[in-house]
Design an enzyme around this catalytic site. Structure first.
Site, PDB file in Angstrom:
ATOM      1  N   ARG A   1      76.185  35.967  32.470  1.00 52.00           N
ATOM      2  CA  ARG A   1      77.228  36.493  33.346  1.00 52.00           C
ATOM      3  C   ARG A   1      76.925  38.082  33.851  1.00 52.00           C
ATOM      4  NH1 ARG A   1      81.581  35.631  37.121  1.00 52.00           N
ATOM      5  NH2 ARG A   1      83.220  37.000  36.582  1.00 52.00           N
TER       6      ARG A   1
ATOM      7  N   THR B   1     108.260  21.671   3.241  1.00 54.52           N
ATOM      8  CA  THR B   1     109.198  22.644   4.127  1.00 54.52           C
ATOM      9  C   THR B   1     110.275  21.947   4.466  1.00 54.52           C
ATOM     10  OG1 THR B   1     107.320  23.780   5.047  1.00 54.52           O
ATOM     11  CG2 THR B   1     109.153  24.298   6.098  1.00 54.52           C
ATOM     12  N   GLU B   2     111.368  22.814   4.405  1.00 55.98           N
ATOM     13  CA  GLU B   2     112.948  22.474   4.840  1.00 55.98           C
ATOM     14  C   GLU B   2     113.492  23.359   5.661  1.00 55.98           C
ATOM     15  OE1 GLU B   2     115.065  21.641   1.448  1.00 55.98           O
ATOM     16  OE2 GLU B   2     113.959  20.135   0.627  1.00 55.98           O
TER      17      GLU B   2
ATOM     18  N   GLU C   1      93.273  22.862  -0.173  1.00 58.79           N
ATOM     19  CA  GLU C   1      93.497  22.884   1.313  1.00 58.79           C
ATOM     20  C   GLU C   1      93.156  24.042   2.057  1.00 58.79           C
ATOM     21  OE1 GLU C   1      97.498  21.041   2.919  1.00 58.79           O
ATOM     22  OE2 GLU C   1      97.765  23.176   3.411  1.00 58.79           O
TER      23      GLU C   1
ATOM     24  N   SER D   1     108.706  29.814   3.473  1.00 60.06           N
ATOM     25  CA  SER D   1     107.932  30.723   2.495  1.00 60.06           C
ATOM     26  C   SER D   1     108.317  30.425   1.145  1.00 60.06           C
ATOM     27  CB  SER D   1     107.956  31.932   2.861  1.00 60.06           C
ATOM     28  OG  SER D   1     107.082  32.395   4.085  1.00 60.06           O
TER      29      SER D   1
END
Lengths: 381, 83
Positions: A270, A128-129, A244, A134
């Protein structure tokens, strides 16, 4: 399709849960607040065998298949409350170790994989830059061949673990005219001349895995550090991102299970207006939705693992899994906060941190919008 | 159908459909013109694998093999010979 797990696989998942609960959950609130990464925990994970789990034994790994690895990550996601640490480990395993294993030369594998699997070194990747997110392959960082070196110029941003990584897989173009097929991958070491890391960029979640900008100014990278062929970078990136997506998502699945159990327990304990809140449909429905999302996510993810094991590729299915799991995780985190009411909103209950961490899931490794683009393309649209 | 025509038809109808082209020169640089992009290559690889029963390794996805129709045809023929 067969999702029957062996006793050994299930036992490893259990031992990952026990390890994470015992060793990784100390001072998570403080480390998140101060945005501090723990190298000590990183090393503990390596000693347990996480970084090397699906890598060959000759590099200190366990040689596990993808389904076993996903189960390990599921266990880690269930047991470990530090989502930043898990994210950083996955980033290294799939975006640094895996491309070196699959596309690297023997010399590159020998030089880097053992150090990464053992936890001695930390690896990060960066595509990414500032002007290309995207549209990753429109990157501007250039690589010029000059004798025995490639000279890299440009900058990268949002590089997870940049502040402490020892080695980076960096993508640059050797020929802008070739578009995405000019993109080439390089292994850059922190000490290479012309390479520097900017100060940390503060962020909303995953704060224990800091990120920063990289600056490449006439950065000299030896020719032998090119990863794969010239122009092969996009294919390398696409290949490993399926790993990934699959394995980071598995840790989210573990997180969903942990959160669901907690919400069921809380809803049964609760009391409001004289009865437990789980008896109210508005609460029970939220818990049920969490369960349905988790079970659906599980099947989608296991299918990806099965396809990758059987056929090697599962591009559209990995995109479906990434889209569904990351968006489901946000919804479940919101439900968990809502079920716990004011307590859920406090730092002490550690549900707000899960929510902050979850938002990154629809952005990293390809945004939800990009996943939808991929699926649309495969549908012929 | 010959490999060249088959590939040209696929590219024109599935990848470069918005360009309104009727034909492609075999040596036309499809990368420089942006006709094949990063999503298009995924579909193209799938098409080659299904149409010709070949395995396209990620290592082979380079300009050398995918720059133009001629290079693609050459690549497919090589893969068919190696089957």
């Amino acid at each position: 399709m067969d999702f029957e797990f062996t006793e050994e696989q299930l036992e490893f998942k259990k031992s990952a849960i026990r390890f994470a609960q015992k060793a990784l959950n100390d001072k998570v609130i403080e480390r998140d607040r101060d945005a501090v990464f723990s190298r000590e925990l990183w090393k503990k994970c390596a000693e347990f065998g996480i970084q090397g789990f699906s890598f060959p034994e000759r590099y200190g790994g366990n040689n596990a298949d993808i389904l076993s690895t996903m189960l390990l990550m599921e266990g880690l996601g269930y047991g470990c409350k530090d989502s930043g640490l898990i994210f950083a480990i996955n980033g290294q395993m799939w975006s640094v170790q895996m491309p070196i294993l699959r596309f690297g030369s023997d010399a590159q594998k020998d030089k880097y994989l053992h150090k990464l699997c053992s936890g001695e070194w930390i690896g990060a990747d960066s595509i990414t830059e500032p002007d290309s997110g995207s549209d990753a392959y429109s990157l501007r960082t250039t690589a010029r061949l000059d004798g025995k070196y490639y000279v890299l110029n440009g900058s990268k941003t949002f590089c997870t673990m940049a502040p402490m990584a020892d080695v980076f897989v960096i993508f640059a173009t050797v020929d802008k005219r070739k578009g995405f097929m000019g993109v080439t991958a390089f292994i850059v070491e922190r000490g290479h001349a012309g390479f520097s890391v900017s100060k940390d960029i503060d962020k909303m979640g995953l704060r224990t895995a800091p990120f920063a900008e990289l600056i490449l100014e006439e950065c000299k990278v030896p020719v032998e550090n090119r990863l794969g062929k010239e122009g092969n970078g996009a294919a390398i990136f696409d290949d490993v991102i399926e790993w990934e997506r699959s394995c980071i998502l598995a840790s989210l699945l573990g997180g969903m299970e942990r959160q669901l159990e907690r919400c069921v327990k809380y809803s049964k304990e609760r009391k409001q207006f004289g009865k437990t809140i789980g008896k109210y449909q508005s609460i029970a429905n939220k818990v049920v939705d969490m369960k349905v999302r988790m079970e659906t996510a599980k099947l989608i993810l296991y299918k990806v693992a099965w396809m990758k094991k059987a056929h090697g590729k599962a591009t559209m299915e990995a995109a479906i899994a990434k889209l569904y799991l990351s968006e489901s995780w946000i919804k479940s985190c919101l439900d968990a906060v809502q079920i716990h009411g004011g307590y859920g909103y406090t730092t002490e209950y550690e549900l707000e941190r899960d929510l902050r961490d979850s938002v990154a899931g629809t952005i990293y490794s390809g945004t939800s919008e990009i996943q939808r683009n991929i699926i649309a393309r495969y549908l012929g649209l | 159908m010959r490999i060249l025509e088959n590939l040209e038809k696929f590219l024109l109808t599935e990848i470069a459909v918005d360009l309104g082209k009727k034909s492609l020169d075999p040596n036309e640089d499809l990368l420089e013109q942006g006709i094949i992009d990063s999503l298009g290559i995924m579909k193209l690889v799938l098409f080659l694998e299904e149409s010709y029963g070949i395995q396209v390794d990620d290592q082979d996805i380079t300009p050398e093999n995918f720059q133009c129709l001629s290079s693609m045809v050459k690549y497919v023929e090589q893969q068919l010979q190696n089957k």
